[in-house]
Scaffold this active site. Structure first.
Site, PDB file in Angstrom:
ATOM      1  N   THR A 183       8.796  -1.701   9.486  1.00  0.00           N
ATOM      2  CA  THR A 183       8.246  -1.009  10.660  1.00  0.00           C
ATOM      3  C   THR A 183       9.082  -1.264  11.907  1.00  0.00           C
ATOM      4  OG1 THR A 183       6.027  -1.071   9.769  1.00  0.00           O
ATOM      5  CG2 THR A 183       6.183  -0.895  12.146  1.00  0.00           C
ATOM      6  N   SER A 226       9.429  -2.800   3.081  1.00  0.00           N
ATOM      7  CA  SER A 226       9.513  -4.104   2.418  1.00  0.00           C
ATOM      8  C   SER A 226       8.844  -4.135   1.051  1.00  0.00           C
ATOM      9  CB  SER A 226       8.981  -5.219   3.325  1.00  0.00           C
ATOM     10  OG  SER A 226       7.587  -5.196   3.395  1.00  0.00           O
ATOM     11  N   THR A 272       6.794  -6.252   7.464  1.00  0.00           N
ATOM     12  CA  THR A 272       5.861  -7.381   7.477  1.00  0.00           C
ATOM     13  C   THR A 272       5.107  -7.563   6.150  1.00  0.00           C
ATOM     14  OG1 THR A 272       4.116  -5.992   8.419  1.00  0.00           O
ATOM     15  CG2 THR A 272       5.481  -7.234   9.966  1.00  0.00           C
ATOM     16  N   ASP A 273       5.053  -6.501   5.333  1.00  0.00           N
ATOM     17  CA  ASP A 273       4.223  -6.589   4.118  1.00  0.00           C
ATOM     18  C   ASP A 273       4.707  -7.669   3.139  1.00  0.00           C
ATOM     19  OD1 ASP A 273       2.723  -4.550   5.152  1.00  0.00           O
ATOM     20  OD2 ASP A 273       3.508  -2.995   3.825  1.00  0.00           O
TER      21      ASP A 273
HETATM   22  N1  ASP Z   1       4.981  -1.168   5.525  1.00  0.00           N
HETATM   23  C1  ASP Z   1       5.858  -1.903   6.388  1.00  0.00           C
HETATM   24  C2  ASP Z   1       6.843  -2.723   5.568  1.00  0.00           C
HETATM   25  O1  ASP Z   1       6.534  -3.802   5.153  1.00  0.00           O
HETATM   26  C3  ASP Z   1       5.043  -2.771   7.246  1.00  0.00           C
HETATM   27  C4  ASP Z   1       5.797  -3.439   8.340  1.00  0.00           C
HETATM   28  O2  ASP Z   1       6.987  -3.508   8.373  1.00  0.00           O
HETATM   29  O3  ASP Z   1       5.134  -3.934   9.249  1.00  0.00           O
HETATM   30  O4  ASP Z   1       7.932  -2.279   5.354  1.00  0.00           O
END
Ligand code: ASP
Length: 333
Positions: free
Chosen positions: A15, A58, A91-92
């Site tokens: 993200t 991710s 973040t995932d």
């Molecule tokens: N869906 C995103 C990822 O992990 C979430 C994020 O980056 O916050 O790529």
């Protein structure tokens, strides 16, 4: 005049590096690292060298990417011309990548900091640039050395050994449940408040051994355990109830699987606290330990899976070596 700190910024997507897609959805990883950096207002303060290593969401980051990142960080640190490394990441699975790196990288001379964002760079009140700026400031700080890999998020700094994503959307997206941050970031300063316990460093394997996670929940069927132990994995992490329990009907499945050569670790699915052989009833941790399972504490199942896979890749099925790889040690030599 003091020399400006030099930081390598490795961007991997997520993200924090996303661009607007259709109907308000975001395309994770579409934004290259250079564009991200431009908004941190650190030009002339810290020298940042950007590498767009991957441009992925991710959920597409796994063992090959972890190994690539670990080797890249090691190469950069050995070259000797940088003071710190920042990795931006979705973040995932940020906690998985950060823990793999934490398990394999020595951060004595070059700190490694991982960050991401909950909001896209184009969203109102985005945390993308502030999180990146704080991560760069942290990596440039000598106090960030020797703490293991750090996760910097929303002005808090966590050990990658304990950090978890705790909110799917709030800016305060990460925590080390029950332990809290090792430090805080405030106006460019790093307030170091705790030294995190450490686990042994493990080698980066060419091929990571396959380890799966078996979740436990009230009413979980025996067939779930049966199908996973037969699925071809070499290691299994049981994400146990409380102190490390499973349904009574699972015990013989686990016993047989261990006899057939599967290496089994048991952790707790609670957010805080150790597993323990506290109980004497069918399915309690004691039964699993008697069957040859390794009990592991203060690691989530996701982290235990990574450490078991790294240990199996390094030592094979030597249970003493695996137990010792999970031990928590003093951070002081
Ligand atoms: N869906 C995103 C990822 O992990 C979430 C994020 O980056 O916050 O790529």
């Amino acid at each position: 005049m003091t020399q400006r700190k030099r930081i390598a910024l490795l961007s991997t997507g997520g993200t924090i590096a996303s661009a607007p897609g259709t109907e308000g959805r975001a395309i994770a990883g579409a934004l290259p690292g250079e564009q991200l950096l431009a908004s941190t207002q650190l030009e002339g303060v810290i020298d940042v060298h950007v590498e767009s290593v991957f441009q992925k969401a991710s959920n597409s980051i796994a063992a090959p990417e972890w190994a690539h990142l670990a080797k890249r960080c090691r190469m950069l640190a050995e070259k000797g011309d940088i003071d710190g490394i920042v990795i931006t990441h979705g973040t995932d699975t940020l906690e998985d990548t950060a823990y793999y790196l934490h398990s394999t990288l020595d951060t004595q001379s070059v700190p490694v900091v991982v960050t991401g964002s909950q909001r896209t760079p184009h969203a109102m009140g985005s945390d993308a640039f502030s999180n990146l700026r704080q991560a760069l400031e942290l990596a440039a700080n000598d106090k960030a050395r020797s703490l293991g890999v750090l996760v910097s998020f929303n002005q808090s700094v966590y050990s990658a050994g304990f950090v978890r994503k705790v909110s799917s959307y709030q800016l305060n997206g990460f925590d080390a449940p029950g332990l809290g941050p090792v430090g805080l970031l405030d106006n460019g300063e790093f307030h170091l408040l705790q030294w995190p316990a450490r686990q042994a460093l493990l080698p980066v394997p060419d091929q990571l051994v396959r380890v799966d996670i078996l979740p436990v929940y009230g009413g979980a069927d025996r067939s779930t355990a049966e199908s996973l132990v037969r699925s071809g994995c070499q290691g299994l992490v049981i994400d146990g109830l409380g102190r490390g329990q499973v349904p009574p009907s699972w015990v013989s499945v686990i016993e047989n699987a261990i006899q057939d050569g599967l290496v089994v670790a048991v952790c707790s699915s609670t957010l805080h606290g150790a597993v323990h052989e506290s109980y004497d009833y069918p399915g309690a941790l004691h039964d699993l330990v008697l069957a040859g399972a390794v009990s592991v504490s203060h690691v989530s199942a996701r982290k235990a899976r990574i450490r078991l896979a790294l240990s199996l890749s390094a030592f094979g099925a030597q249970l003493d070596a695996i137990r010792s790889a999970f031990e928590w040690r003093s951070p002081f030599p």
